[in-house]
Design a protein around this motif. Structure first.
Motif, PDB file in Angstrom:
ATOM      1  N   SER A 198      -2.881  19.122  41.401  1.00 47.67           N
ATOM      2  CA  SER A 198      -2.225  20.587  41.473  1.00 47.67           C
ATOM      3  C   SER A 198      -2.457  21.140  39.967  1.00 47.67           C
ATOM      4  O   SER A 198      -2.592  20.435  38.859  1.00 47.67           O
ATOM      5  CB  SER A 198      -0.794  20.372  41.536  1.00 47.67           C
ATOM      6  N   LEU A 199      -2.621  22.324  40.019  1.00 40.98           N
ATOM      7  CA  LEU A 199      -2.709  23.352  38.637  1.00 40.98           C
ATOM      8  C   LEU A 199      -1.622  22.696  37.627  1.00 40.98           C
ATOM      9  O   LEU A 199      -2.122  22.523  36.594  1.00 40.98           O
ATOM     10  CB  LEU A 199      -2.394  24.566  38.968  1.00 40.98           C
ATOM     11  N   SER A 200      -0.347  22.452  38.018  1.00 36.54           N
ATOM     12  CA  SER A 200       0.603  21.851  36.946  1.00 36.54           C
ATOM     13  C   SER A 200       0.452  20.626  36.691  1.00 36.54           C
ATOM     14  O   SER A 200       0.964  19.841  35.819  1.00 36.54           O
ATOM     15  CB  SER A 200       1.888  22.006  37.982  1.00 36.54           C
ATOM     16  N   ASP A 201      -0.516  19.896  37.340  1.00 30.88           N
ATOM     17  CA  ASP A 201      -0.690  18.284  36.857  1.00 30.88           C
ATOM     18  C   ASP A 201      -1.604  18.203  35.635  1.00 30.88           C
ATOM     19  O   ASP A 201      -1.681  17.343  35.000  1.00 30.88           O
ATOM     20  CB  ASP A 201      -1.295  17.599  37.859  1.00 30.88           C
ATOM     21  N   LEU A 202      -2.363  19.436  35.381  1.00 33.27           N
ATOM     22  CA  LEU A 202      -3.362  19.555  34.181  1.00 33.27           C
ATOM     23  C   LEU A 202      -2.510  19.412  32.905  1.00 33.27           C
ATOM     24  O   LEU A 202      -1.750  20.110  32.739  1.00 33.27           O
ATOM     25  CB  LEU A 202      -4.292  20.827  34.309  1.00 33.27           C
ATOM     26  N   ILE A 203      -2.916  18.672  31.960  1.00 34.33           N
ATOM     27  CA  ILE A 203      -2.396  18.316  30.704  1.00 34.33           C
ATOM     28  C   ILE A 203      -3.427  18.676  29.634  1.00 34.33           C
ATOM     29  O   ILE A 203      -4.557  18.173  29.727  1.00 34.33           O
ATOM     30  CB  ILE A 203      -2.071  17.138  30.491  1.00 34.33           C
ATOM     31  N   GLN A 204      -3.025  19.731  28.877  1.00 32.35           N
ATOM     32  CA  GLN A 204      -3.816  20.348  27.823  1.00 32.35           C
ATOM     33  C   GLN A 204      -3.725  19.817  26.512  1.00 32.35           C
ATOM     34  O   GLN A 204      -2.263  19.773  26.135  1.00 32.35           O
ATOM     35  CB  GLN A 204      -4.048  21.859  27.786  1.00 32.35           C
ATOM     36  N   ASP A 205      -4.510  19.205  25.822  1.00 33.13           N
ATOM     37  CA  ASP A 205      -4.563  18.897  24.484  1.00 33.13           C
ATOM     38  C   ASP A 205      -5.524  19.507  23.673  1.00 33.13           C
ATOM     39  O   ASP A 205      -6.953  18.766  23.829  1.00 33.13           O
ATOM     40  CB  ASP A 205      -4.661  17.256  24.500  1.00 33.13           C
ATOM     41  N   GLY A 206      -5.510  20.469  22.765  1.00 35.11           N
ATOM     42  CA  GLY A 206      -6.465  21.244  22.155  1.00 35.11           C
ATOM     43  C   GLY A 206      -7.429  21.999  23.300  1.00 35.11           C
ATOM     44  O   GLY A 206      -6.737  22.568  24.214  1.00 35.11           O
ATOM     45  N   LYS A 207      -8.459  21.640  23.399  1.00 29.83           N
ATOM     46  CA  LYS A 207      -9.648  22.179  24.420  1.00 29.83           C
ATOM     47  C   LYS A 207      -9.931  21.114  25.184  1.00 29.83           C
ATOM     48  O   LYS A 207     -10.720  21.436  26.344  1.00 29.83           O
ATOM     49  CB  LYS A 207     -10.913  22.757  23.684  1.00 29.83           C
ATOM     50  N   LYS A 208      -9.220  20.041  25.435  1.00 31.08           N
ATOM     51  CA  LYS A 208      -9.419  19.096  26.474  1.00 31.08           C
ATOM     52  C   LYS A 208      -8.271  19.019  27.624  1.00 31.08           C
ATOM     53  O   LYS A 208      -7.265  19.359  27.226  1.00 31.08           O
ATOM     54  CB  LYS A 208      -9.563  17.584  25.777  1.00 31.08           C
ATOM     55  N   LEU A 209      -8.810  18.682  28.995  1.00 32.29           N
ATOM     56  CA  LEU A 209      -7.697  18.459  29.802  1.00 32.29           C
ATOM     57  C   LEU A 209      -7.749  17.247  30.390  1.00 32.29           C
ATOM     58  O   LEU A 209      -8.686  16.325  30.368  1.00 32.29           O
ATOM     59  CB  LEU A 209      -8.170  19.497  30.940  1.00 32.29           C
ATOM     60  N   TYR A 210      -6.571  16.730  30.570  1.00 35.52           N
ATOM     61  CA  TYR A 210      -6.039  15.306  31.307  1.00 35.52           C
ATOM     62  C   TYR A 210      -5.129  15.555  32.285  1.00 35.52           C
ATOM     63  O   TYR A 210      -4.731  16.653  32.654  1.00 35.52           O
ATOM     64  CB  TYR A 210      -5.475  14.596  30.193  1.00 35.52           C
ATOM     65  N   TYR A 211      -5.289  14.395  33.330  1.00 34.85           N
ATOM     66  CA  TYR A 211      -4.329  14.156  34.424  1.00 34.85           C
ATOM     67  C   TYR A 211      -3.876  12.780  34.253  1.00 34.85           C
ATOM     68  O   TYR A 211      -4.471  11.851  33.595  1.00 34.85           O
ATOM     69  CB  TYR A 211      -4.922  14.360  35.603  1.00 34.85           C
ATOM     70  N   MET A 212      -2.867  12.513  35.091  1.00 32.98           N
ATOM     71  CA  MET A 212      -2.047  11.192  35.012  1.00 32.98           C
ATOM     72  C   MET A 212      -2.389  10.446  36.117  1.00 32.98           C
ATOM     73  O   MET A 212      -2.287  11.001  37.311  1.00 32.98           O
ATOM     74  CB  MET A 212      -0.631  11.388  34.890  1.00 32.98           C
ATOM     75  N   ALA A 213      -2.867   9.198  36.128  1.00 31.40           N
ATOM     76  CA  ALA A 213      -3.562   8.327  36.966  1.00 31.40           C
ATOM     77  C   ALA A 213      -2.381   7.079  36.995  1.00 31.40           C
ATOM     78  O   ALA A 213      -2.687   6.232  36.203  1.00 31.40           O
ATOM     79  CB  ALA A 213      -4.867   7.661  37.024  1.00 31.40           C
ATOM     80  N   GLY A 214      -1.261   7.004  37.895  1.00 34.94           N
ATOM     81  CA  GLY A 214      -0.231   6.350  37.375  1.00 34.94           C
ATOM     82  C   GLY A 214       0.353   6.570  36.128  1.00 34.94           C
ATOM     83  O   GLY A 214       0.674   7.535  35.552  1.00 34.94           O
ATOM     84  N   ASP A 215       0.367   5.371  35.288  1.00 33.74           N
ATOM     85  CA  ASP A 215       0.633   5.321  33.760  1.00 33.74           C
ATOM     86  C   ASP A 215      -0.346   5.893  32.838  1.00 33.74           C
ATOM     87  O   ASP A 215      -0.192   6.048  31.713  1.00 33.74           O
ATOM     88  CB  ASP A 215       1.577   4.152  33.412  1.00 33.74           C
ATOM     89  N   GLU A 216      -1.651   5.864  33.470  1.00 32.79           N
ATOM     90  CA  GLU A 216      -2.856   6.218  32.793  1.00 32.79           C
ATOM     91  C   GLU A 216      -3.229   7.871  32.356  1.00 32.79           C
ATOM     92  O   GLU A 216      -3.177   8.234  33.383  1.00 32.79           O
ATOM     93  CB  GLU A 216      -3.863   5.330  33.082  1.00 32.79           C
ATOM     94  N   LYS A 217      -3.321   8.093  31.181  1.00 31.31           N
ATOM     95  CA  LYS A 217      -3.699   9.659  30.855  1.00 31.31           C
ATOM     96  C   LYS A 217      -5.238   9.634  30.946  1.00 31.31           C
ATOM     97  O   LYS A 217      -5.799   8.995  30.055  1.00 31.31           O
ATOM     98  CB  LYS A 217      -3.194   9.920  29.659  1.00 31.31           C
ATOM     99  N   LYS A 218      -6.011  10.194  31.740  1.00 26.87           N
ATOM    100  CA  LYS A 218      -7.348  10.231  32.212  1.00 26.87           C
ATOM    101  C   LYS A 218      -7.900  11.659  31.600  1.00 26.87           C
ATOM    102  O   LYS A 218      -7.412  12.928  32.036  1.00 26.87           O
ATOM    103  CB  LYS A 218      -7.718  10.003  33.434  1.00 26.87           C
ATOM    104  N   LEU A 219      -9.177  11.723  31.030  1.00 27.12           N
ATOM    105  CA  LEU A 219      -9.825  12.504  30.596  1.00 27.12           C
ATOM    106  C   LEU A 219     -10.448  13.478  31.685  1.00 27.12           C
ATOM    107  O   LEU A 219     -11.206  12.803  32.527  1.00 27.12           O
ATOM    108  CB  LEU A 219     -10.789  12.539  29.312  1.00 27.12           C
ATOM    109  N   ILE A 220     -10.425  14.822  31.913  1.00 25.68           N
ATOM    110  CA  ILE A 220     -11.175  15.300  33.076  1.00 25.68           C
ATOM    111  C   ILE A 220     -12.462  15.981  32.278  1.00 25.68           C
ATOM    112  O   ILE A 220     -12.215  16.902  31.430  1.00 25.68           O
ATOM    113  CB  ILE A 220     -10.238  16.486  33.479  1.00 25.68           C
ATOM    114  N   LYS A 221     -13.614  15.659  32.774  1.00 29.76           N
ATOM    115  CA  LYS A 221     -14.766  16.150  32.587  1.00 29.76           C
ATOM    116  C   LYS A 221     -15.252  17.455  33.375  1.00 29.76           C
ATOM    117  O   LYS A 221     -16.174  18.249  32.935  1.00 29.76           O
ATOM    118  CB  LYS A 221     -15.866  14.939  32.478  1.00 29.76           C
ATOM    119  N   ARG A 222     -14.978  17.173  34.513  1.00 27.74           N
ATOM    120  CA  ARG A 222     -15.169  18.277  35.790  1.00 27.74           C
ATOM    121  C   ARG A 222     -14.093  18.532  36.382  1.00 27.74           C
ATOM    122  O   ARG A 222     -13.192  17.653  37.000  1.00 27.74           O
ATOM    123  CB  ARG A 222     -16.365  17.876  36.598  1.00 27.74           C
TER     124      ARG A 222
END
Length: 397
Positions: A198-222
């Protein structure tokens, strides 16, 4: 339409078969399909299929024009303009009503178009289920351009994932699991592996976006974008609560949100051809047509048929305060070509294109169809009817 295929289908049809079809369709899904699925597919003749292809080619030629972006720049609302737009849409959907022309021929007529994804995953599952439960002939297909299920899914994967791993690409919508199209999201995840967020799941850190897969924070490339901004337009402060995806972030869009506006009702006045209803921007209208009953008034910036005025008057036109944001379109009269046990049913065919990076032009890949007895195509206009709803067209290979 193919009369022999229709006759064979109708002779074998019964309510028990339809119940079996729905059970099979819903089996293994996270949730039952939340919208009405029709009792029958549509059966196209080779001739009508070829007319659809020709109509689609003419429209794609306009989209391929080198000045297309310049023509459609005004289509993008400033508040919803997203940075880092790419050079082409990855998905194109063209909606054609099945109509009768002045000579009595059954022809397609363009209703709407969008540079946005549709049910690219669900339609595969739907076609398989019709084929299996109703034992449809093997020489009929739901695909175009010589594709089969395997090559279609390869093309879908190439379009959405590109060079990335499936967990580096997320399918994103606002409140994704609660959307009526969530059935398509999770089938897409099953076919190509993209996580649903969901939109609210996106985690912004600077210009990068991440999401959580379980306990792991994963970089979104697309981002495989399924978010229509209309759905969050009621909250002008939305981007103070979630990641502001309009910013120049280090992420690719499949397809970029700006294409939703560029390829839309806004494009209609630039199109010409036998299968295109006459369409004008309201502010460019030199004279009000004497036969207004043959026209429909549509707002440019709405979706799902909202705000459309079907039976219009001169007063309706004069009451519009922002005519540059409206189109006046020649009315399309659907012909009830699908024969149900209770009479004719109107139909609409959506051509679905895929355009992966690296390809010169989009590929017509699969289709979606809708059956209607109401005044307009769509769920809200067809309550309490049978032989209506979402479906798919089969055609000769």
């Amino acid at each position: 339409m193919n009369p022999s295929a229709r006759k064979t289908f109708n002779e074998k049809f019964n309510d028990e078969k339809y119940s079996q079809f729905l059970d099979k369709l819903n089996n293994g899904l996270r949730e039952p399909v939340p919208f009405r699925v029709a009792e029958t597919p549509v059966f196209l003749t080779a001739d009508f299929r070829d007319k659809l292809i020709a109509a689609g080619n003419d429209i794609v030629d306009t989209i391929l024009r080198p000045d297309f972006k310049e023509l459609t720049e005004r289509a993008i609302p400033d508040f919803w303009r997203v940075a880092n737009e790419n050079d082409h849409p990855h998905f194109i959907a063209l909606d054609f009503g099945i109509c009768k022309d002045e000579q009595g021929n059954i022809v397609p007529k363009l209703i709407e178009l969008q540079g946005f994804p549709s049910l690219y995953g669900f339609q595969v599952h739907l076609g398989d289920t019709y084929q299996e439960v109703y034992d449809l002939p093997g020489d009929e297909t739901i695909f175009f351009d010589g594709l089969n299920k395997e090559s279609y899914l390869d093309l879908l994967k190439k379009t959405i994932l590109g060079p990335y791993l499936s967990d580096e690409v997320v399918l994103m919508d606002v409140n994704a699991p609660e959307q009526k199209t969530a059935v398509d999201f999770y089938l897409t995840q099953k076919y190509i592996g993209t996580p649903v967020v969901s939109l609210s799941d996106l985690i912004q850190d600077g210009k990068k976006l991440y999401y959580m897969a379980g306990d792991e924070k994963k970089l979104i490339k697309r981002i495989y974008n399924r978010l229509i901004f209309d759905e969050i337009a009621g909250d002008p402060e939305v981007f103070t609560k979630v990641a502001d995806i309009r910013q120049p972030l280090e992420v690719e869009w499949i397809t970029h949100p700006n294409w939703f506006y560029r390829i839309s009702k806004f494009t209609m006045p630039f199109l010409t051809g036998d299968y295109i209803p006459k369409t004008q921007f309201l502010h460019q209208l030199e004279q009000i047509p004497a036969d207004l009953e043959n026209y429909v008034l549509k707002p440019l910036f709405s979706f799902a048929g909202q705000g459309v005025i079907i039976d219009i008057s001169k007063e309706d036109l004069e009451a519009i305060t922002d005519p540059e944001n409206w189109i006046l379109q020649q009315k399309v009269n659907y012909e009830p070509v699908v024969q149900s046990p209770e009479g004719g049913v109107k139909a609409e065919i959506r051509l679905l294109y895929l355009w992966p990076d690296g390809d010169e032009k989009p590929t017509l890949a699969i289709n979606l169809a809708r059956l209607s007895r109401g005044k307009m195509i769509g769920v809200r206009y067809n309550k309490d009817f049978n032989w209506v709803g979402g479906t798919i067209a089969f055609m000769p290979r």
